[in-house]
Scaffold this active site. Structure first.
Site, PDB file in Angstrom:
ATOM      1  N   GLU A 190     -13.913   4.519   5.298  1.00 38.66           N
ATOM      2  CA  GLU A 190     -12.892   5.070   6.273  1.00 38.66           C
ATOM      3  C   GLU A 190     -13.523   5.454   7.597  1.00 38.66           C
ATOM      4  O   GLU A 190     -14.786   5.908   7.741  1.00 38.66           O
ATOM      5  CB  GLU A 190     -12.344   6.382   5.686  1.00 38.66           C
ATOM      6  N   ASN A 244      -8.971   0.025   7.044  1.00 37.04           N
ATOM      7  CA  ASN A 244      -7.688   0.762   7.296  1.00 37.04           C
ATOM      8  C   ASN A 244      -7.477   0.685   8.878  1.00 37.04           C
ATOM      9  O   ASN A 244      -8.137   1.082   9.693  1.00 37.04           O
ATOM     10  CB  ASN A 244      -7.867   2.366   7.109  1.00 37.04           C
ATOM     11  N   ASP A 304      -5.781  10.351  -3.139  1.00 37.24           N
ATOM     12  CA  ASP A 304      -6.622  11.606  -2.540  1.00 37.24           C
ATOM     13  C   ASP A 304      -8.070  11.775  -3.151  1.00 37.24           C
ATOM     14  O   ASP A 304      -8.659  10.660  -3.575  1.00 37.24           O
ATOM     15  CB  ASP A 304      -5.921  12.752  -2.442  1.00 37.24           C
ATOM     16  N   CYS A 325      -6.573  14.077   6.871  1.00 34.90           N
ATOM     17  CA  CYS A 325      -6.547  12.813   7.053  1.00 34.90           C
ATOM     18  C   CYS A 325      -7.681  12.238   7.621  1.00 34.90           C
ATOM     19  O   CYS A 325      -8.608  12.999   8.086  1.00 34.90           O
ATOM     20  CB  CYS A 325      -5.456  12.598   8.272  1.00 34.90           C
ATOM     21  N   ARG A 384     -13.091   5.562  -1.890  1.00 37.23           N
ATOM     22  CA  ARG A 384     -13.151   6.037  -0.310  1.00 37.23           C
ATOM     23  C   ARG A 384     -14.183   6.875  -0.011  1.00 37.23           C
ATOM     24  O   ARG A 384     -14.389   7.683  -0.605  1.00 37.23           O
ATOM     25  CB  ARG A 384     -11.583   6.258   0.076  1.00 37.23           C
ATOM     26  N   ASP A 388      -2.939   5.704  -2.814  1.00 40.03           N
ATOM     27  CA  ASP A 388      -3.873   6.628  -2.505  1.00 40.03           C
ATOM     28  C   ASP A 388      -3.825   7.816  -3.480  1.00 40.03           C
ATOM     29  O   ASP A 388      -2.761   8.707  -3.434  1.00 40.03           O
ATOM     30  CB  ASP A 388      -3.435   6.855  -0.951  1.00 40.03           C
ATOM     31  N   GLU A 413     -11.260   9.403  -3.015  1.00 37.73           N
ATOM     32  CA  GLU A 413     -12.044   9.777  -1.972  1.00 37.73           C
ATOM     33  C   GLU A 413     -13.018  10.830  -1.913  1.00 37.73           C
ATOM     34  O   GLU A 413     -13.328  11.620  -3.237  1.00 37.73           O
ATOM     35  CB  GLU A 413     -11.265  10.169  -0.710  1.00 37.73           C
ATOM     36  N   TYR A 460       0.891  -1.249   0.035  1.00 43.27           N
ATOM     37  CA  TYR A 460       0.168   0.050   0.128  1.00 43.27           C
ATOM     38  C   TYR A 460       0.952   1.258   0.031  1.00 43.27           C
ATOM     39  O   TYR A 460       1.874   1.265   0.612  1.00 43.27           O
ATOM     40  CB  TYR A 460      -0.814   0.116   1.268  1.00 43.27           C
ATOM     41  N   HIS A 509      -7.435   4.356  -4.988  1.00 43.86           N
ATOM     42  CA  HIS A 509      -8.832   4.874  -4.373  1.00 43.86           C
ATOM     43  C   HIS A 509      -8.818   6.194  -4.525  1.00 43.86           C
ATOM     44  O   HIS A 509      -7.716   7.048  -4.459  1.00 43.86           O
ATOM     45  CB  HIS A 509      -8.779   4.371  -2.888  1.00 43.86           C
ATOM     46  N   ASP A 550      -0.713  15.863   5.748  1.00 43.59           N
ATOM     47  CA  ASP A 550      -1.705  15.208   4.855  1.00 43.59           C
ATOM     48  C   ASP A 550      -3.130  16.078   4.614  1.00 43.59           C
ATOM     49  O   ASP A 550      -4.076  15.533   4.979  1.00 43.59           O
ATOM     50  CB  ASP A 550      -2.126  13.591   5.246  1.00 43.59           C
TER      51      ASP A 550
END
Length: 308
Positions: free
Chosen positions: A191, A213, A91, A126, A161, A89, A118, A48, A116, A62
């Protein structure tokens, strides 16, 4: 030697097969290419690549400050060092739906097995912090639809996500997951689930693979793979675990060096020179060119170096 001998297409097919196997798979987070090699050596299923880790590695929080170019470049450097599939990731997709489409193609080009995307506002934060904001369902669905339409390899995994559970509750997360699957998501990343039962509720809502996660210091307890598998989870990630442990070790060593004027006390905790050379596979490079590794490594017999 050099990079992975497994093609990106083979890695993507392997990821699809894993998610269809009925068993739970573990993807520790790599914080650099060498740690990806270690993840493979220790027998894990995949790698990951966390957006938080990529940002933190640049000394940034982040909050959506990294660019597509930075993420694709570093993720590609990590992915090419392992035969395992790598999930990255992405974002919020780095912009509007057209930007999301380009993001997917750049990540395909970089050799990733999937990504992924989101449903937070940009700038995001985060997923285990308070005060998150999510976009409406139509906007979130457009991102996923653009991603699914843009990919050229049908095995490239588009994971959606959703952070809506922390904002509007579990029922909203179930509804959002259904809508994202309808938009073309191959898998769902819910998440900041608070309990195993909440993961099971997402499993009841959708028929696609779901991800858990297991990040430290977050909203979720650190559930075992058995607990998660029993709830119907297909993949579990440990996004920042290796970075956190490595940085704490670095901090401790610097403190000792400053206080004592030498790192001697920390040497027993270090990766040895011989082990590091083993991990980067010096010996294989020497088989290619005997001038590469024609020196003695302390602690290893000369005959093991390929320099008889």
């Amino acid at each position: 030697m050099l990079y992975s001998t497994t093609t990106p297409e083979q890695k993507r097919a392997a990821l699809r097969a894993m998610l269809a196997s009925g068993t739970i798979v573990q993807f520790p987070g790599a914080f650099n290419p060498l740690s990806a090699k270690l993840i493979q050596e220790k027998g894990f299923d995949g790698v990951y690549i966390s957006g938080a880790v990529l940002a933190n590695d640049l000394g940034l929080p982040d909050i959506g400050l990294t660019t597509l170019t930075e993420v694709a470049t570093r993720a590609g450097q990590i992915a090419r060092m392992t035969d395992l599939p790598a999930l990255v990731d992405a974002d919020t997709g780095f912009g509007e739906p057209m930007n999301v489409a380009r993001t997917v193609q750049e990540l395909e080009n970089a050799g990733l097995a999937g990504c992924h995307i989101e449903d937070q506002f940009n700038p995001k934060r985060c997923g285990h912090l308070d005060g998150k904001n999510v976009v409406d369902t139509d906007t979130a669905a457009k991102r996923i639809r653009a991603a699914a339409d843009a990919r050229r390899d049908p095995d490239f995994l588009i994971m959606a996500r959703t952070d809506i559970r922390a904002v509007d509750g579990l029922a909203a997360a179930q509804d959002r997951a259904r809508a994202l699957v309808d938009a073309g998501a191959d898998a769902i990343f819910p998440e900041a689930m608070a309990t195993v039962a909440e993961f099971a509720a997402i499993r009841d809502a959708v028929d696609v693979p779901i991800l858990a996660n297991m990040t430290e210091f977050g909203k979720s307890d650190l559930f075992t793979t058995k607990q998660l598998a029993d709830a119907g989870v297909n993949m579990v990630i440990y996004p920042v675990t290796l970075l956190r442990i490595a940085m704490r070790a670095a901090e401790r060593t610097l403190e000792a060096l400053k206080a004592e004027g030498t790192q001697e006390a920390e040497v027993p905790n270090m990766l040895t020179r011989a082990r590091l050379y083993e991990l980067v596979d010096y010996e294989a490079y020497n088989h290619f060119d005997t001038s590469v590794f024609n020196f003695q490594v302390p602690g290893r017999p000369a005959q093991s170096l390929g320099t008889k």
